[in-house]
Enzyme design. Structure first.
Site, mmCIF file in Angstrom:
data_model
loop_
_atom_site.group_PDB
_atom_site.id
_atom_site.type_symbol
_atom_site.label_atom_id
_atom_site.label_comp_id
_atom_site.label_asym_id
_atom_site.label_seq_id
_atom_site.Cartn_x
_atom_site.Cartn_y
_atom_site.Cartn_z
ATOM 1 N N ASP A 1 30.845 -17.560 116.013
ATOM 2 C CA ASP A 1 30.386 -16.654 116.845
ATOM 3 C C ASP A 1 31.181 -15.603 117.701
ATOM 4 O O ASP A 1 32.193 -15.458 117.614
ATOM 5 C CB ASP A 1 29.506 -17.736 117.992
ATOM 6 C CG ASP A 1 30.263 -18.799 118.568
ATOM 7 O OD1 ASP A 1 31.921 -18.677 118.428
ATOM 8 O OD2 ASP A 1 30.148 -19.973 119.193
ATOM 9 N N ASN B 1 25.986 -29.169 126.462
ATOM 10 C CA ASN B 1 24.762 -29.525 126.279
ATOM 11 C C ASN B 1 24.195 -29.740 124.836
ATOM 12 O O ASN B 1 23.107 -29.841 124.458
ATOM 13 C CB ASN B 1 23.681 -28.209 126.663
ATOM 14 C CG ASN B 1 24.054 -26.969 125.861
ATOM 15 O OD1 ASN B 1 25.169 -26.911 125.060
ATOM 16 N ND2 ASN B 1 23.444 -25.623 126.253
ATOM 17 N N HIS C 1 25.282 -28.144 122.038
ATOM 18 C CA HIS C 1 25.559 -27.089 121.330
ATOM 19 C C HIS C 1 26.540 -26.928 120.226
ATOM 20 O O HIS C 1 27.578 -27.491 120.629
ATOM 21 C CB HIS C 1 25.342 -25.676 122.038
ATOM 22 C CG HIS C 1 26.348 -25.118 122.740
ATOM 23 N ND1 HIS C 1 26.322 -24.419 123.921
ATOM 24 C CD2 HIS C 1 27.822 -25.230 122.403
ATOM 25 C CE1 HIS C 1 27.457 -23.952 124.243
ATOM 26 N NE2 HIS C 1 28.387 -24.401 123.267
ATOM 27 N N GLU D 1 21.950 -23.106 120.862
ATOM 28 C CA GLU D 1 21.427 -23.808 122.047
ATOM 29 C C GLU D 1 20.508 -24.674 122.081
ATOM 30 O O GLU D 1 19.859 -24.751 120.740
ATOM 31 C CB GLU D 1 21.343 -22.727 123.145
ATOM 32 C CG GLU D 1 22.110 -21.562 123.361
ATOM 33 C CD GLU D 1 23.077 -22.379 124.501
ATOM 34 O OE1 GLU D 1 23.472 -23.512 124.589
ATOM 35 O OE2 GLU D 1 23.620 -21.488 125.357
HETATM 36 C C1 GLP Z 1 31.462 -22.287 123.491
HETATM 37 C C2 GLP Z 1 31.556 -21.941 122.092
HETATM 38 C C3 GLP Z 1 31.531 -23.003 121.223
HETATM 39 C C4 GLP Z 1 32.414 -24.228 121.932
HETATM 40 C C5 GLP Z 1 31.907 -24.557 123.093
HETATM 41 C C6 GLP Z 1 32.766 -25.679 123.950
HETATM 42 O O1 GLP Z 1 30.543 -21.946 124.370
HETATM 43 N N1 GLP Z 1 30.559 -20.881 121.505
HETATM 44 O O2 GLP Z 1 31.930 -22.750 120.080
HETATM 45 O O3 GLP Z 1 32.506 -25.307 121.021
HETATM 46 O O4 GLP Z 1 31.501 -23.721 124.050
HETATM 47 O O5 GLP Z 1 34.118 -25.187 124.492
HETATM 48 P P1 GLP Z 1 35.141 -25.846 125.018
HETATM 49 O O6 GLP Z 1 35.722 -26.330 123.989
HETATM 50 O O7 GLP Z 1 35.785 -24.702 125.823
HETATM 51 O O8 GLP Z 1 34.538 -26.815 125.912
#
Ligand code: GLP
Length: 263
Positions: free
Chosen positions: A90, A156, A158, A163
């Site tokens: 992404d 959440n 995702h 989402e």
């Molecule tokens: C982000 C990314 C995800 C990631 C998630 C968790 O928004 N788009 O790919 O897995 O949030 O991030 P973190 O590992 O910093 O908690």
């Protein structure tokens, strides 16, 4: 088909792994917090050894950072990574790839650089239109798809930026980010959720599930609700990560805090 998770404590145990492979469903490996990335890196390295010029799907965020550092350590010990192509999940809409907050920058800085992969083989979705999204899908398809996909999980539930409400059939597309996600990512934008882009371009659930193999990493109590819902709750668009249970080859590496059932 939905698969129940299989838990294995003591991830180094060959006996435990052998039993787990007889059963369908996500394999859940428990590791100490500072070992989550190391254990996951070993799984990724096993795959890379068999597919040294394949497409490695990579996630951003804090969770997989240790995994990438551990992979670079394995490279120093002889793992060949230079021939890989990296495909990201992404990207924010409206953040230039050269901006240090972009996921493009993250992939170059934390993965491609340490693994010796030229930027020409770093693929990150880009743009804010349906056409841009379709172009990324076509790029992945032309490469023959992703071999192993690394994923994290949002608080959440995702995956990527899919989402809650994202369908099992979703493909790469432009999405609106939830308030919760913008708040969680404010730390990268001077602590101000309003500065976090309102939209992102993300691989869809079906795009992610097209990978041959998926490795999820999660640590910390902040992920406990999401992981509990993803692994033990219903398979539902309300918790996009729960769709991983419809994939035949998923391994979750997580610490005790993340795996603690939500009360
Ligand atoms: C982000 C990314 C995800 C990631 C998630 C968790 O928004 N788009 O790919 O897995 O949030 O991030 P973190 O590992 O910093 O908690």
């Amino acid at each position: 088909m939905t698969n129940a998770p299989v838990s294995v404590s003591g991830s180094g145990s060959p006996g435990a792994s052998a039993v787990a492979h007889l059963v369908r469903g996500p394999l859940v490996l428990t590791a100490a917090t500072d070992e989550v990335g190391v254990v996951a890196a070993r799984l990724v390295a096993d795959h890379v050894r068999g597919h040294p010029t394949g497409v490695l799907g990579v996630a951003t965020g804090a969770s997989p950072l240790r995994l990438y550092a551990a992979l670079a350590e394995l490279r120093a010990e002889g793992l060949v990574t230079e021939g890989l192509t990296l495909a990201a999940l992404d990207e924010y809409v409206g953040i230039d790839p050269g901006d240090e907050r972009s996921y493009h920058s993250y992939v170059v800085r934390h993965i491609a650089g340490p693994l010796g992969i030229p930027e020409s083989r770093v693929l990150v979705p880009r743009g804010g239109t349906q056409r841009d999204a379709e172009r990324y899908e076509a790029t992945l398809r032309d490469l023959g798809g992703v071999g192993l996909q690394v994923v994290g999980i949002g608080r959440n539930g995702h995956i990527g930026f899919n989402e809650p409400g994202s369908s099992r059939d979703s493909r790469t597309r432009v999405v609106a980010l939830s308030d919760d996600t913008r708040a969680a990512n404010a730390r990268y934008f001077a602590g101000d959720a309003d500065r976090v882009p309102s939209h992102a371009i993300t691989q869809g659930i079906a795009t992610i599930l097209a990978a041959s193999r998926i490795v999820m990493v999660a640590s910390g109590a902040a992920k406990a609700w999401a992981l509990d819902a993803a692994l033990r709750g219903p398979v539902t668009a309300d918790v996009p990560a729960s769709f991983l249970r419809t994939h035949p080859s998923v391994t979750v590496v997580a610490d005790d805090e993340a795996l603690r059932p939500a009360s």
